[in-house]
Structure formats: structure tokens, C-alpha cells
Design a protein around this motif. Sequence first.
Motif, PDB file in Angstrom:
ATOM      1  N   ASP A 186       0.851  -1.193   0.000  1.00  0.00           N
ATOM      2  CA  ASP A 186       0.000   0.000   0.000  1.00  0.00           C
ATOM      3  C   ASP A 186       0.881   1.236   0.000  1.00  0.00           C
ATOM      4  N   LEU A 187       0.414   2.291  -0.667  1.00  0.00           N
ATOM      5  CA  LEU A 187       1.128   3.568  -0.656  1.00  0.00           C
ATOM      6  C   LEU A 187       0.648   4.414   0.521  1.00  0.00           C
ATOM      7  N   LEU A 188       1.600   4.978   1.259  1.00  0.00           N
ATOM      8  CA  LEU A 188       1.268   5.967   2.274  1.00  0.00           C
ATOM      9  C   LEU A 188       1.027   7.299   1.568  1.00  0.00           C
ATOM     10  N   VAL A 211      11.070   4.130   1.576  1.00  0.00           N
ATOM     11  CA  VAL A 211      11.133   5.470   1.006  1.00  0.00           C
ATOM     12  C   VAL A 211      11.731   5.296  -0.383  1.00  0.00           C
ATOM     13  N   ILE A 212      10.961   5.646  -1.407  1.00  0.00           N
ATOM     14  CA  ILE A 212      11.318   5.311  -2.786  1.00  0.00           C
ATOM     15  C   ILE A 212      11.442   6.577  -3.618  1.00  0.00           C
ATOM     16  N   LYS A 213      12.516   6.648  -4.387  1.00  0.00           N
ATOM     17  CA  LYS A 213      12.707   7.744  -5.345  1.00  0.00           C
ATOM     18  C   LYS A 213      12.449   7.191  -6.733  1.00  0.00           C
ATOM     19  N   ASN A 214      11.500   7.805  -7.421  1.00  0.00           N
ATOM     20  CA  ASN A 214      11.214   7.418  -8.801  1.00  0.00           C
ATOM     21  C   ASN A 214      12.264   8.037  -9.706  1.00  0.00           C
ATOM     22  N   LEU A 215      12.854   7.210 -10.565  1.00  0.00           N
ATOM     23  CA  LEU A 215      13.936   7.663 -11.434  1.00  0.00           C
ATOM     24  C   LEU A 215      13.502   7.785 -12.889  1.00  0.00           C
ATOM     25  N   GLY A 216      12.271   7.490 -13.170  1.00  0.00           N
ATOM     26  CA  GLY A 216      11.776   7.560 -14.542  1.00  0.00           C
ATOM     27  C   GLY A 216      10.809   6.438 -14.786  1.00  0.00           C
ATOM     28  N   ALA A 217      10.332   6.366 -16.012  1.00  0.00           N
ATOM     29  CA  ALA A 217       9.323   5.408 -16.466  1.00  0.00           C
ATOM     30  C   ALA A 217       8.936   4.386 -15.397  1.00  0.00           C
ATOM     31  N   LYS A 218       9.662   3.288 -15.306  1.00  0.00           N
ATOM     32  CA  LYS A 218       9.351   2.260 -14.296  1.00  0.00           C
ATOM     33  C   LYS A 218      10.565   1.952 -13.444  1.00  0.00           C
ATOM     34  N   ASP A 219      11.450   2.922 -13.323  1.00  0.00           N
ATOM     35  CA  ASP A 219      12.691   2.745 -12.577  1.00  0.00           C
ATOM     36  C   ASP A 219      12.584   3.483 -11.250  1.00  0.00           C
ATOM     37  N   GLU A 220      12.904   2.792 -10.172  1.00  0.00           N
ATOM     38  CA  GLU A 220      12.874   3.391  -8.847  1.00  0.00           C
ATOM     39  C   GLU A 220      13.977   2.783  -7.995  1.00  0.00           C
ATOM     40  N   THR A 221      14.326   3.516  -6.935  1.00  0.00           N
ATOM     41  CA  THR A 221      15.312   3.001  -5.999  1.00  0.00           C
ATOM     42  C   THR A 221      14.824   3.238  -4.575  1.00  0.00           C
ATOM     43  N   ILE A 222      15.082   2.271  -3.709  1.00  0.00           N
ATOM     44  CA  ILE A 222      14.717   2.403  -2.298  1.00  0.00           C
ATOM     45  C   ILE A 222      15.840   3.163  -1.600  1.00  0.00           C
ATOM     46  N   MET A 223      15.480   4.311  -1.058  1.00  0.00           N
ATOM     47  CA  MET A 223      16.453   5.189  -0.412  1.00  0.00           C
ATOM     48  C   MET A 223      16.643   4.855   1.065  1.00  0.00           C
ATOM     49  N   ALA A 224      15.573   4.375   1.702  1.00  0.00           N
ATOM     50  CA  ALA A 224      15.622   4.070   3.130  1.00  0.00           C
ATOM     51  C   ALA A 224      14.397   3.234   3.488  1.00  0.00           C
ATOM     52  N   ALA A 225      14.400   2.709   4.690  1.00  0.00           N
ATOM     53  CA  ALA A 225      13.240   1.991   5.217  1.00  0.00           C
ATOM     54  C   ALA A 225      12.905   2.586   6.581  1.00  0.00           C
ATOM     55  N   PRO A 255       4.772  19.580  -2.289  1.00  0.00           N
ATOM     56  CA  PRO A 255       4.528  18.168  -2.620  1.00  0.00           C
ATOM     57  C   PRO A 255       5.647  17.266  -2.089  1.00  0.00           C
ATOM     58  N   HIS A 256       5.286  16.010  -1.838  1.00  0.00           N
ATOM     59  CA  HIS A 256       6.261  15.029  -1.367  1.00  0.00           C
ATOM     60  C   HIS A 256       7.306  14.768  -2.449  1.00  0.00           C
ATOM     61  N   SER A 257       8.556  14.594  -2.033  1.00  0.00           N
ATOM     62  CA  SER A 257       9.652  14.364  -2.981  1.00  0.00           C
ATOM     63  C   SER A 257       9.952  12.881  -3.149  1.00  0.00           C
ATOM     64  N   MET A 258       9.302  12.033  -2.388  1.00  0.00           N
ATOM     65  CA  MET A 258       9.502  10.587  -2.462  1.00  0.00           C
ATOM     66  C   MET A 258       8.143   9.900  -2.341  1.00  0.00           C
ATOM     67  N   THR A 259       8.135   8.632  -2.719  1.00  0.00           N
ATOM     68  CA  THR A 259       6.964   7.780  -2.533  1.00  0.00           C
ATOM     69  C   THR A 259       7.227   6.895  -1.326  1.00  0.00           C
ATOM     70  N   LEU A 260       6.214   6.695  -0.490  1.00  0.00           N
ATOM     71  CA  LEU A 260       6.346   5.781   0.642  1.00  0.00           C
ATOM     72  C   LEU A 260       5.380   4.618   0.447  1.00  0.00           C
ATOM     73  N   ARG A 261       5.954   3.407   0.436  1.00  0.00           N
ATOM     74  CA  ARG A 261       5.176   2.188   0.208  1.00  0.00           C
ATOM     75  C   ARG A 261       5.481   1.182   1.314  1.00  0.00           C
ATOM     76  N   SER A 262       4.441   0.578   1.823  1.00  0.00           N
ATOM     77  CA  SER A 262       4.576  -0.381   2.909  1.00  0.00           C
ATOM     78  C   SER A 262       5.234  -1.667   2.398  1.00  0.00           C
ATOM     79  N   ARG A 263       6.340  -2.058   3.034  1.00  0.00           N
ATOM     80  CA  ARG A 263       7.027  -3.302   2.674  1.00  0.00           C
ATOM     81  C   ARG A 263       6.290  -4.510   3.243  1.00  0.00           C
ATOM     82  N   LYS A 264       5.605  -4.292   4.372  1.00  0.00           N
ATOM     83  CA  LYS A 264       4.791  -5.331   5.004  1.00  0.00           C
ATOM     84  C   LYS A 264       3.653  -4.617   5.717  1.00  0.00           C
ATOM     85  N   ASP A 265       2.727  -5.363   6.270  1.00  0.00           N
ATOM     86  CA  ASP A 265       1.620  -4.736   6.994  1.00  0.00           C
ATOM     87  C   ASP A 265       2.194  -3.769   8.022  1.00  0.00           C
TER      88      ASP A 265
END
Length: 158
Positions: A39-41, A61-75, A92-102
Amino acid sequence: MSSHDILTLSQSVLGKDLSETECQALLAICQKRSLKKDDLLFKEGDSDDQLYVVISGKIDVIKNLGAKDETIMAALTAGSLAGELSFIDGEPHSMTLRSRKDSEVITLNRSDFESLITTQPHAVYNVMRAIVRASHKLQRDLNARFMEMNRFVTNQYM
């Protein structure tokens, strides 16, 4: 909110300088949000007026790098803050936050927080100080990573 939530908040970056009464006052205006795995926060580029405290689970904590490329910056784990800069400046938020687990987070809305200025000014001061501390630590960590990377690159070409 439960006594476990009060304990978690008091042990977080946000609540470590708050008294139990101040933690209770803050939790009274917060909501709890549950996230399932993936899920996305929030999404990079989105705006909201929320500050989040992770109370359980793990959030990438995910940084989108383009089309479908992303890198995890931190947890982020229990006690971590998220969305603090957007909470303060409304950008606006500069990163995407997605839950790795519940996971579960406590959510604080800026307008609800501002309502505490007259009733709990000391708590407001301590929360803002905690946000600045967390941001300062993040800046120091990023500067250290940059210096490491710079030394690595420089050594490669010498």
C-alpha cells in the motif's frame, strides 16, 4: 488510541520530549491508519497536510527515477517520522512511501495540530523542535552519503 500507542509515540522522534499528558493531547487529534503490504502511504508529487509516525511494520522510502525505474532510499520502522517537510511547508512530497509489510501509522493533520497552539503551546514547540531535529539528522546523513560517494568516485579516477 491505546496505551501502546502512547508508549510508541513517546518513544518516537516526535514524542521523546513530550510529557505523557502532551502525548495524550496529541494522540487525541490523531488518527490511526493501517497499511497492507505494498500500500502507498503517499506518492511522490502528491500534496497533503499530514505528518506520519510509523508505529509498526516497515515502510520503504522510494525515489522514482523515470518510467518504471525506482530506488529504495531508506526503510522506516516504528518511531520514524514521514512527511515532515510537506507537513511544515505544504510542498509536494519528494519521495513515494510504500509499505514493505503490513504496517500502522499515526496521522496528524496540520490544521488539527495548529489548534493545539492555544491549549498546548509547549507540546507544539516540542513537536516542531523534533521535526527540525529529524530534518537536520536527515540532512547530515545525506551529506555523509554524498561525501562517501564523492570520495569513491574521486578515488576511481586517480
